[in-house]
Design an enzyme around this catalytic site. Structure first.
Site, PDB file in Angstrom:
ATOM      1  N   GLY A  37       0.822  -1.205   0.000  1.00 35.85           N
ATOM      2  CA  GLY A  37       0.000   0.000   0.000  1.00 35.85           C
ATOM      3  C   GLY A  37       0.851   1.247   0.000  1.00 35.85           C
ATOM      4  N   ILE A  74       0.052   6.790   4.425  1.00 32.30           N
ATOM      5  CA  ILE A  74       0.955   6.195   5.405  1.00 32.30           C
ATOM      6  C   ILE A  74       2.063   5.403   4.719  1.00 32.30           C
ATOM      7  CG2 ILE A  74       1.117   4.563   7.325  1.00 32.30           C
ATOM      8  CD1 ILE A  74      -1.869   5.276   7.914  1.00 32.30           C
ATOM      9  N   ASN A  99       1.148  -2.457   5.335  1.00 30.64           N
ATOM     10  CA  ASN A  99       0.421  -1.198   5.451  1.00 30.64           C
ATOM     11  C   ASN A  99      -0.898  -1.190   4.685  1.00 30.64           C
ATOM     12  OD1 ASN A  99       0.079   1.860   5.716  1.00 30.64           O
ATOM     13  ND2 ASN A  99       0.277   1.594   3.496  1.00 30.64           N
ATOM     14  N   SER A 126      -4.827  -0.284  13.792  1.00 30.06           N
ATOM     15  CA  SER A 126      -5.689   0.856  14.067  1.00 30.06           C
ATOM     16  C   SER A 126      -6.153   0.773  15.510  1.00 30.06           C
ATOM     17  CB  SER A 126      -6.906   0.825  13.131  1.00 30.06           C
ATOM     18  OG  SER A 126      -7.896   1.740  13.547  1.00 30.06           O
ATOM     19  N   TYR A 181     -14.971  -3.543   9.519  1.00 31.18           N
ATOM     20  CA  TYR A 181     -13.607  -3.006   9.532  1.00 31.18           C
ATOM     21  C   TYR A 181     -12.952  -3.235  10.891  1.00 31.18           C
ATOM     22  CZ  TYR A 181      -9.811   0.386   9.819  1.00 31.18           C
ATOM     23  OH  TYR A 181      -8.581   0.971  10.019  1.00 31.18           O
TER      24      TYR A 181
END
Length: 255
Positions: A15, A20, A90, A144, A159
């Site tokens: 990613g 990020i 990521n 997260s 999520y």
């Protein structure tokens, strides 16, 4: 003994085209690592090259939701660079989707990238390290705060469950490596809201009736560079130290 021990070593960042991932790529380049940035938009990764940085950047087109694409990326790294020494998982997606009337394709996209893709990348990196006798490698998941608390808004449960899975997978990986007598270290960085391209897209077209996302621009937020610094900190620790989880929230976050 800091992050300089990884100078010249190979780091794979998934990613990597924006947000990020892009910040992590550039931070590692500044510290002299050979960085492979994997993303569907490989051209965007190429644009992250830094003229004065001692590290070297390679861009690979790849889709973390596709196992064949992941395996092809690892084969290219093996054939051209010798193998992966540091993996930064990521890549992630975060569509809001209801558990009552959500679409299966949205649920599947979350689990395919956030859980299965992460696990496949991890497996391939660890197997590669073990086969080469690499005992100082590092696996870092970008998780997260959603992986540490119950869902705090509607439409976020799938999520959140994927990020809870990441937390469990990390501890399971640590125990698997200990059982093998390996010194490969693992860790995760768990941020609150980070202002990225994805966050900006949601702010521009928030889900109808969702107060949190409707006011996203007014929420306190981290910058991608804050997470890149956390990754560098984790990699900089003495081999006897495993920083297992870094939780970072923006000052003033209410949730």
């Amino acid at each position: 003994m800091g992050i300089e021990k990884y100078k010249g070593r190979v780091a794979l960042v998934t990613g990597a085209s924006a947000g990020i991932g892009a910040a992590i790529v550039q931070a590692l380049l500044k510290h002299g690592l050979t960085v492979v940035g994997m993303a569907r938009r490989a051209q965007k990764v190429k644009e992250l090259a830094l003229k004065d940085a001692p590290g070297k950047l390679h861009a690979i087109a790849g889709d973390v939701s596709d196992e064949a694409s992941i395996l092809a990326a690892f084969k290219w790294i093996k054939d051209n660079l010798g193998g992966v020494d540091v993996l930064i998982n990521n890549a992630g997606v975060f569509p809001t989707t209801s558990l009552i009337d959500g679409k299966t394709k949205d649920w599947k996209s979350i689990l395919d990238v956030n859980v299965l893709g992460l696990s496949i990348c991890t497996r391939e990196a660890v197997q590669d390290m073990l086969s080469r006798g690499v005992d100082d490698g590092f696996i870092i998941h970008i998780n997260s705060v959603a992986g540490h608390i119950p869902p705090f808004i509607d439409g976020f449960a799938m999520y959140s469950s994927s990020k809870h899975a990441v937390k469990i997978l990390l501890e399971g990986l640590r125990k698997d490596l200990v059982a093998k007598g390996s010194k490969i270290r693992v860790g995760e960085v768990s941020p609150g809201l980070v202002w990225t391209e994805g966050a900006a897209n949601i702010a521009a077209a928030p889900p109808e009736g969702n107060e949190f996302f409707g006011n996203l621009k007014q929420q306190p937020a981290l910058q991608p560079e804050d997470l890149a610094e956390a990754v560098v900190y984790m990699l900089s620790q003495h081999p006897r130290v495993q920083v297992h989880d870094i939780i970072i929230i923006p000052t003033g976050q209410q949730l």
